[in-house]
Design an enzyme around this catalytic site. Structure first.
Site, PDB file in Angstrom:
ATOM      1  N   ASP A   1       3.589  11.143  46.096  1.00 57.64           N
ATOM      2  CA  ASP A   1       4.033  10.492  44.862  1.00 57.64           C
ATOM      3  C   ASP A   1       3.072  10.724  43.710  1.00 57.64           C
ATOM      4  OD1 ASP A   1       5.311   8.835  47.204  1.00 57.64           O
ATOM      5  OD2 ASP A   1       6.525   8.561  45.410  1.00 57.64           O
TER       6      ASP A   1
ATOM      7  N   ASN B   1       1.259   8.480  49.022  1.00 59.95           N
ATOM      8  CA  ASN B   1       2.609   8.659  49.555  1.00 59.95           C
ATOM      9  C   ASN B   1       3.006   7.335  50.209  1.00 59.95           C
ATOM     10  OD1 ASN B   1       4.918  10.420  50.037  1.00 59.95           O
ATOM     11  ND2 ASN B   1       4.375  10.324  52.202  1.00 59.95           N
ATOM     12  N   LYS B   2       4.201   7.282  50.722  1.00 61.33           N
ATOM     13  CA  LYS B   2       4.739   6.063  51.315  1.00 61.33           C
ATOM     14  C   LYS B   2       3.732   5.367  52.241  1.00 61.33           C
ATOM     15  CE  LYS B   2       7.766   4.437  50.652  1.00 61.33           C
ATOM     16  NZ  LYS B   2       7.744   3.312  49.684  1.00 61.33           N
TER      17      LYS B   2
ATOM     18  N   ARG C   1      15.456   7.406  44.583  1.00 63.10           N
ATOM     19  CA  ARG C   1      14.058   7.300  44.990  1.00 63.10           C
ATOM     20  C   ARG C   1      13.545   8.659  45.442  1.00 63.10           C
ATOM     21  NH1 ARG C   1      14.503   8.963  49.335  1.00 63.10           N
ATOM     22  NH2 ARG C   1      12.260   8.942  49.657  1.00 63.10           N
ATOM     23  N   GLY C   2      12.211   8.704  45.676  1.00 61.24           N
ATOM     24  CA  GLY C   2      11.563   9.984  45.952  1.00 61.24           C
ATOM     25  C   GLY C   2      11.050  10.491  44.610  1.00 61.24           C
ATOM     26  N   ALA C   3       9.759  10.858  44.574  1.00 60.18           N
ATOM     27  CA  ALA C   3       9.112  11.143  43.290  1.00 60.18           C
ATOM     28  C   ALA C   3       9.878  12.150  42.415  1.00 60.18           C
ATOM     29  CB  ALA C   3       7.673  11.593  43.542  1.00 60.18           C
TER      30      ALA C   3
ATOM     31  N   GLN D   1      13.102   4.510  55.129  1.00 58.29           N
ATOM     32  CA  GLN D   1      13.562   5.787  54.568  1.00 58.29           C
ATOM     33  C   GLN D   1      13.620   6.876  55.641  1.00 58.29           C
ATOM     34  OE1 GLN D   1      11.378   3.739  53.160  1.00 58.29           O
ATOM     35  NE2 GLN D   1      11.380   3.870  50.929  1.00 58.29           N
TER      36      GLN D   1
ATOM     37  N   ARG E   1       8.710   1.746  37.977  1.00 62.77           N
ATOM     38  CA  ARG E   1       7.874   1.903  39.182  1.00 62.77           C
ATOM     39  C   ARG E   1       6.564   2.585  38.771  1.00 62.77           C
ATOM     40  NH1 ARG E   1      10.513   4.248  44.549  1.00 62.77           N
ATOM     41  NH2 ARG E   1       8.934   2.926  45.523  1.00 62.77           N
TER      42      ARG E   1
END
Ligand code: MRU
EC number: 5.3.1.23
Length: 357
Positions: free
Chosen positions: A247, A257-258, A56-58, A206, A99
């Protein structure tokens, strides 16, 4: 660089398997308690690894996708270009559907497919060689981009500052230094000290599981807080800057973003604290005019209802709304830090100028 810092920044989070027909990742869902490596061989395993946030993480998603489509292509025994290109497209679309929000996924996959299209009619073996080089280049470039972002980001803070971050944009989410955490690792390497506040980042934690782990292991002063505590640490005067990852950044500077990031930005504005978004140009989507056009992933309600305790955390029938990301309005962003420099408002102009350089 100290050994403890190196162990964090040089973590082997995504790589091509030795046979080049598989991808090896650290299963991020098991951290911080266990470091487990997973070998992904099938399209389904690759899709699930992204969907389930094992990777995970762009930027890391983009790197993983590049390696994945290459590893799959190496498994096919196809001699004809047309058949190869068609299968490549099908599998690329499948991985791309894992995703929706982080644009790095489609960015990396389109870049790989672009090579197939540009070499139409050439022998498949030649195209495979080019694809192998391309996915490695995506990874290498990300390392360089993170390093440059770290330099620019470090110019925005000074010794002893308090920095608040949300979610995880460190080495696990990228490669080497990370984006939002990069300036902190680079500063540490240069003997600087910061106080970092890491939002735990509900619902998947996270910030607690990954950010505070990375910073603590690197010997950086980190304090873990619940998401609803950001206001008090800002009010106490403990935060001089907010650094977050992204993201997808739209052409006008709106940044996804998150989930919870936009709330941090609103608080920062209230307390007069600069709020910076840090990310590589591979996360900027000039084809997306503004935040309203960024697809926001909705995730399984179970992440809210029952994820973290032995017993459910809520009644099973209770309705949940579980968006994985939100969009921070560009008016709340003090600067967007990329590997090519720091963009300031008006973002429509400064972001477009990045791609003309
Ligand atoms: O759902 P996740 O964990 O993939 O979300 C990650 C984030 O929102 C990160 O902040 C973002 O991808 C930037 S990573 C450098």
């Amino acid at each position: 660089m100290s050994e403890e810092l190196k162990q964090v920044t040089h973590i082997d989070n995504v790589r091509l398997g030795e046979d080049e027909k598989s991808v090896v990742i650290i299963d991020q869902t098991q951290l911080p308690n266990r470091t487990v490596y997973l070998t992904l061989r099938t399209p389904e395993e690759m899709y699930d690894a992204i969907k389930l946030l094992q990777v995970r993480g762009a930027p890391a998603i983009g790197i993983c996708a590049g390696y994945s489509i290459y590893a799959l292509a190496r498994q096919w025994e196809i001699g004809s270009y047309t058949e190869f290109a068609q299968k490549f497209h099908e599998q690329k679309e499948y991985l791309n559907s894992s995703r929706p929000t982080a644009v790095n996924l489609s960015w990396a996959l389109n870049r790989m497919e672009g090579l197939v299209t540009a070499n139409a009619g050439k022998p498949v073996s030649e195209i495979l060689d080019l694809l192998g080089k391309e996915c490695r280049a995506i990874h290498e470039e990300d390392i360089a981009m993170c390093r440059a972002i770290s330099e620019y980001g470090l110019s925005l803070i000074k010794e002893g500052d308090g920095v608040l971050t949300h979610c995880n944009a460190g080495p696990l989410a990228t490669s080497r230094y990370g984006t939002a955490l990069g300036p902190l690792f680079l500063g540490k390497e240069r003997g600087m000290n910061f106080h970092v506040f890491s939002d735990e980042t509900r619902p998947l934690l996270q910030g607690a599981r990954l950010t505070s782990y990375e910073l603590q292991k690197a010997g950086i002063d980190v304090t873990l807080i619940c998401d609803n505590m950001a206001s008090i640490v800002m009010k106490n005067g403990w935060v001089q800057a907010c650094f977050v990852g992204c993201d997808r950044v739209a052409a006008n500077g709106d940044a996804a973003n998150k989930i919870g990031t936009s709330g941090v930005a609103i608080l920062a504005k209230h307390y007069g604290i600069p709020f910076y978004v840090l990310g590589p140009t591979s996360t900027i989507d000039l084809n997306c005019p503004d935040g309203d056009h960024i697809p926001i992933e909705l995730r399984d309600p179970a992440e809210i209802r029952e994820k973290w305790y032995a017993e459910p955390m809520a009644l099973p029938e209770v309705k949940c709304y579980n968006p994985a990301f939100d969009v921070t309005d560009h008016t709340l962003i003090s600067g967007i830090v990329t590997e090519k420099g720091i963009c300031r408002a008006p973002y429509t102009e400064s972001l477009a100028a990045l791609f003309k350089k």
